[in-house]
Enzyme design. Structure first.
Site, PDB file in Angstrom:
ATOM      1  N   GLU A   1       0.804  -1.218   0.000  1.00  0.00           N
ATOM      2  CA  GLU A   1       0.000   0.000   0.000  1.00  0.00           C
ATOM      3  C   GLU A   1       0.839   1.271   0.000  1.00  0.00           C
ATOM      4  OE1 GLU A   1      -3.249   0.614  -0.259  1.00  0.00           O
ATOM      5  OE2 GLU A   1      -3.695  -1.492  -0.581  1.00  0.00           O
ATOM      6  N   THR A   2       1.844   1.354   0.864  1.00  0.00           N
ATOM      7  CA  THR A   2       2.559   2.630   1.029  1.00  0.00           C
ATOM      8  C   THR A   2       4.068   2.485   1.166  1.00  0.00           C
ATOM      9  OG1 THR A   2       2.245   2.574   3.435  1.00  0.00           O
ATOM     10  CG2 THR A   2       0.568   3.730   2.132  1.00  0.00           C
TER      11      THR A   2
END
Length: 343
Positions: free
Chosen positions: A135-136
């Site tokens: 995700e990040t």
């Protein structure tokens, strides 16, 4: 993470009177980038609804007055997909050495939190770390869009999914009221996802956990909250501890491939797949009535320039991962990274 609709930004002044009604409708649905939110009737109706839930209408009016619809958010939502990605094009960026190394470091640096979260939620540390990594990149890229502006834009100027985003805007404002210091000026993705796990406001409401017991849920800075919230998300969607995620198989009957649409089939009992000529190591040890879907992951073309296809049976835990992003590629990449991080 699947399609997209083009939003018409302007109308020709030469539209004939016979098309005036259609033109009026298109104009109503177009992003009003040159004007603010606060004087629009639908915004005032929304403010009244939120005031009935306890929010200060004067403060809401002030906040909407400070913002304009963001046409870049609309553009990103409607960015055309020229063709669906193939597995060999999709996964490499998630399995590069630097992301794997960062994942191992994240697991090591927060080992005690991962252990406690696993005891409570029965979700493996490697899966939790893989989600945060995909995700990040462990917090390297959490989004630069102001969440309020992004959600307001999509609520009031993106008709195709306005109901969903208006609901998310409501949840965001309610959460801001309860924990405003962290969320009031939060930045995230162009769709309003926040923090290291990229939770939408409804996911924060339903699954975020104050695991460090400091009275706040901080998905940017509290790794206890981040790790436990992801674990709770998977537990809440039916993750089975030690359950199979996906199993490589061989397909021996060409007719079986007709069950696959968009590289995934509907789920059916393992016994049905065996009858259809699907085989794989360990498949005979899985309960006959357990449900699974047949998916395709593409390998790069060989010398013949034909794409090679690999087949997998995907089980309940695979579909739990897709609750985060409804994509076979996404779920497969998350699980592939989790396997690397478990080594």
């Amino acid at each position: 993470m699947r399609l997209l609709t083009i939003i018409i930004l302007g109308l020709s002044l030469s539209i004939s009177s016979g098309n005036a009604e259609a033109a009026k409708k298109k104009k109503k649905n177009a992003p009003a980038s040159s004007t603010g939110f606060e004087h629009r009737a639908e915004v005032q109706s929304f403010i009244k609804e939120m005031a009935a839930l306890g929010l200060n209408s004067r403060e809401l009016n002030q906040r909407f007055a400070q913002h304009r619809p963001n046409t870049e958010v609309i553009r990103l939502m409607d960015a055309p997909v020229l063709r669906p990605a193939k597995w060999y094009e999709y996964y490499p960026r998630f399995l590069q050495a630097d992301r794997i190394n960062a994942g191992h470091n994240y697991l090591k640096n927060h080992q005690s939190i991962f252990k406690r979260a696993q005891e409570v939620y029965k979700v493996s540390p490697s899966l939790i770390a893989a989600i945060i990594g995909v995700e990040t990149f462990y917090g390297r890229v959490t989004g630069s869009n102001e969440v309020f502006n992004a959600l307001a834009t999509l609520c009031f100027d993106y008709p195709r999914r306005s109901q969903y985003f208006c609901s998310e805007l409501k949840e965001y404002l309610l959460h801001t009221q309860a924990d405003g210091a962290i969320y009031k000026k939060a930045k995230g993705s162009f769709a309003g996802a926040m923090g290291l796990p990229q939770f939408m406001p409804s996911s924060i409401k339903n699954f975020a956990v104050d695991f460090d017991a400091d009275g706040h849920v901080d998905l940017w800075n509290s790794h206890a909250d981040i790790i436990a919230s992801v674990a709770n998300y998977f537990a809440g969607h039916g993750w089975e501890e030690n359950g199979i995620v996906m199993l490589p198989v061989q397909v021996h009957h060409p007719d079986t491939l007709k069950l696959i649409q968009n590289q995934m089939s509907e789920r059916q009992a393992v016994s049905k797949w065996l009858e259809a000529g699907v085989s794989g190591e360990g498949l005979d040890k899985i309960p006959a009535l357990e449900s699974a879907g047949l998916i395709v992951l593409e390998d790069p073309p060989g010398e013949s320039e034909a794409v090679n296809h690999k087949y997998y049976l995907a089980f309940n835990n695979f579909y739990v991962i897709t609750r985060y992003n409804r994509s076979r590629l996404y779920a497969s990449a998350v699980w592939s990274l989790a396997l690397e991080l478990s080594k």
